[in-house]
Design an enzyme around this catalytic site. Structure first.
Site, PDB file in Angstrom:
ATOM      1  N   GLU A  91       1.249   5.524  -3.335  1.00  0.00           N
ATOM      2  CA  GLU A  91       0.470   6.043  -2.496  1.00  0.00           C
ATOM      3  C   GLU A  91       0.188   5.050  -1.340  1.00  0.00           C
ATOM      4  O   GLU A  91       0.087   5.381  -0.116  1.00  0.00           O
ATOM      5  CB  GLU A  91      -0.851   6.187  -3.242  1.00  0.00           C
ATOM      6  CG  GLU A  91      -1.777   7.079  -2.417  1.00  0.00           C
ATOM      7  CD  GLU A  91      -1.173   8.476  -1.783  1.00  0.00           C
ATOM      8  OE1 GLU A  91      -1.188   8.745  -0.434  1.00  0.00           O
ATOM      9  OE2 GLU A  91      -0.675   9.382  -2.710  1.00  0.00           O
ATOM     10  N   GLU A  98       3.719   5.571   6.636  1.00  0.00           N
ATOM     11  CA  GLU A  98       3.117   6.315   7.634  1.00  0.00           C
ATOM     12  C   GLU A  98       2.671   5.597   8.850  1.00  0.00           C
ATOM     13  O   GLU A  98       2.781   6.024   9.902  1.00  0.00           O
ATOM     14  CB  GLU A  98       2.061   7.167   7.082  1.00  0.00           C
ATOM     15  CG  GLU A  98       2.698   8.473   6.491  1.00  0.00           C
ATOM     16  CD  GLU A  98       1.609   9.260   5.692  1.00  0.00           C
ATOM     17  OE1 GLU A  98       0.324   8.900   5.833  1.00  0.00           O
ATOM     18  OE2 GLU A  98       2.035  10.329   4.979  1.00  0.00           O
TER      19      GLU A  98
END
Length: 151
Positions: A91, A98
């Site tokens: 994560e 991102e």
């Protein structure tokens, strides 16, 4: 004084504007404690800004707590902890990918940026599904026994 930045756009080893001798990168973390501070800052950022990281962290804490409560073997608790840690790690990696993609493409759409972001999110999903499978396999039998013994 020689330039520390690569000015050759045809350089195969370094893109433009990257320090050849990496002088600044070695000065950022002068010791282990500074490195740990930066790592903690990344975890804190993930916790404060990423809803899914908080959800995964809560599920991880629940799974480990339930493992201890059910008195699973140490190796079973370790397996649950490792798979949960993998989900949290991925994560954070997803968040990093991102951020890099967003920095690169700014506010524009690019198909390769979409692929990078989707694949990173897919890696988190795969790890989360595996963690659920592992936790279910290890937690369900003793939990079912506990529930059925109380009826």
């Amino acid at each position: 004084m020689p330039s520390k930045l690569s000015s050759s756009p045809t350089s195969n080893s370094l893109p433009p504007l990257v320090s050849k001798d990496r002088e600044l990168s070695w000065q950022i973390a002068s010791n282990l404690f500074v490195s740990l501070k930066y790592a903690w800052a990344g975890i804190t950022y993930g916790f404060q800004t990423q809803r899914n990281f908080r959800i995964h962290l809560a599920v991880c804490a629940l799974a480990i707590s339930l493992s201890v409560f059910l008195r699973l073997e140490a190796v079973e608790i370790a397996i649950i902890a490792v798979t949960s840690g993998l989900v949290l790690t991925l994560e954070l990696m997803n968040t990093a990918i991102e951020s890099i993609v967003d920095l690169t493409v700014k506010q524009s759409y690019h198909e390769l940026a979409k692929i990078a972001k989707d694949c990173a999110a897919g890696a988190v999903l795969v790890s989360a599904l595996v963690a659920v499978l592992v936790a279910t396999t290890l937690l369900f039998p003793p939990l079912a026994t506990l529930i059925l013994s109380n009826f």
